[in-house]
Design an enzyme around this catalytic site. Sequence first.
Site, mmCIF file in Angstrom:
data_model
loop_
_atom_site.group_PDB
_atom_site.id
_atom_site.type_symbol
_atom_site.label_atom_id
_atom_site.label_comp_id
_atom_site.label_asym_id
_atom_site.label_seq_id
_atom_site.Cartn_x
_atom_site.Cartn_y
_atom_site.Cartn_z
ATOM 1 C CE LYS A 198 -18.775 -52.096 2.264
ATOM 2 N NZ LYS A 198 -19.930 -51.855 1.400
ATOM 3 C CB THR A 255 -20.830 -55.542 0.744
ATOM 4 O OG1 THR A 255 -21.062 -54.760 1.911
ATOM 5 C CG2 THR A 255 -20.802 -54.629 -0.454
HETATM 6 O O1 LIG Z 1 -24.247 -50.770 -1.978
HETATM 7 P P1 LIG Z 1 -22.805 -50.832 -1.571
HETATM 8 O O2 LIG Z 1 -22.027 -51.839 -2.324
HETATM 9 O O3 LIG Z 1 -22.196 -49.441 -1.592
HETATM 10 O O4 LIG Z 1 -22.769 -51.301 -0.044
HETATM 11 C C1 LIG Z 1 -23.575 -50.646 0.879
HETATM 12 C C2 LIG Z 1 -23.100 -50.804 2.308
HETATM 13 O O5 LIG Z 1 -21.788 -50.317 2.455
HETATM 14 C C3 LIG Z 1 -23.223 -52.192 2.854
HETATM 15 O O6 LIG Z 1 -22.827 -52.209 4.197
#
Ligand SMILES: O=P(O)(O)OC[C@H](O)CO
Length: 338
Positions: A198, A255
């Site tokens: 993701k 995300t």
């Molecule tokens: O800030 P990111 O893109 O690393 O995403 C944070 C978390 O994994 C969201 O679930």
Amino acid sequence: MNPQSGQGARAAVLGAGSWGTTFAKVLVDAGCAVTLHARRPELARAISEDRENPDYLPGIRLPKGLRATADPAEALRAAELVVLAVPSQSLRDNLVQWAPLLPPDAVLLSLMKGIELGTTKRMSQVVCEITGAGPDRVAAMSGPNLAREIAEEQPAATVIACADQQRAEQLQAACHTPYFRPYTNPDLVGCELGGAVKNVIALACGITEGMGFGDNTRASLITRGLAETARLGAALGAEPTTFAGLAGLGDLVATCSSPLSRNRTFGEKLGRGMTVEQALQTTRQVAEGVKSCRSVLDLGRAHGVDMPLTEAVVRVCHEGVPAAQMVKEIMSREAKPE
Ligand SMILES: O=P(O)(O)OC[C@H](O)CO
Ligand SMILES: NC(=O)c1ccc[n+]([C@@H]2O[C@H](COP(=O)([O-])OP(=O)(O)OC[C@H]3O[C@@H](n4cnc5c(N)ncnc54)[C@H](O)[C@@H]3O)[C@@H](O)[C@H]2O)c1
């Protein structure tokens, strides 16, 4: 850890970045005795004495019971639960240093969302390899968990993945609070893949956001991103239903949509014309997808899985392909059934 319930466990959280600090707060709020390890003594002091992590969570009041230390041995002394919250590509080096300090029966919980470069291992595989722990002692947490929202006690759910159901339930009890609701899932492979891929799709969403495209583009990327994550999962033995759950679709939606996401924000900068080097200079926190896009693609190729969006992100981030050209290439791929 209490074999019936993980409530009140003695926990060490290793890594005082935004998620490590937030999850340490969750554990304290759930009744655990928590020591957080920060690399810098001045940050450990600010967390323990000022009850704030000014570098990663400015303005968030941390609970009184949360202790922090720059000494990993002190953090790990008599810990029943050890939580790992460092960038994925630095886990191996950190763990090699910490392994001799780990209490022999401690449960090891990975919060990381990445695939190791070079080995294409998931984080729990790296943990097992370095510590010698069996799968009954190693778990991973993944879900739509933007740290700042959880630190502000906004309601969210997550998944604790472990091959051992009783262990997963202990961990569930250890971190269940009125604002944080953990589910269990025996599918460690699917949950870890969901978390790692993701980030790559969020980079793609950020890139198109930066280019000025709207919701149709994002929804298309989320949906096709989910399709390629599920294809990879099927090749690696994951459960298909995991990808419809919190660690799959749930995390993708959060995300790919949130301005709080470091991956999406990083992608936005690329979409507006910054180079990877320029974008890296503007960010202190880790955007895991920038490195993991390559290891995810390697993993896909090793298993004969087609991952066109991941490949497109690799081309923009690491092969100097302009974002506009990447969009053209993706849109002109051979037509096919859904
Ligand atoms: O800030 P990111 O893109 O690393 O995403 C944070 C978390 O994994 C969201 O679930
Ligand atoms: N922040 C979130 O919202 C969130 C939510 C869920 C999962 N995660 C995952 O948790 C993991 C940790 O993320 P984070 O948000 O806490 O990251 P962060 O960048 O905010 O903090 C990283 C922490 O790791 C430490 N660290 C140790 N060795 C390091 C090294 N060699 N290089 C850089 N930092 C090093 C840093 O000092 C810092 O305390 C990532 O895999 C991330 O994907 C983050």
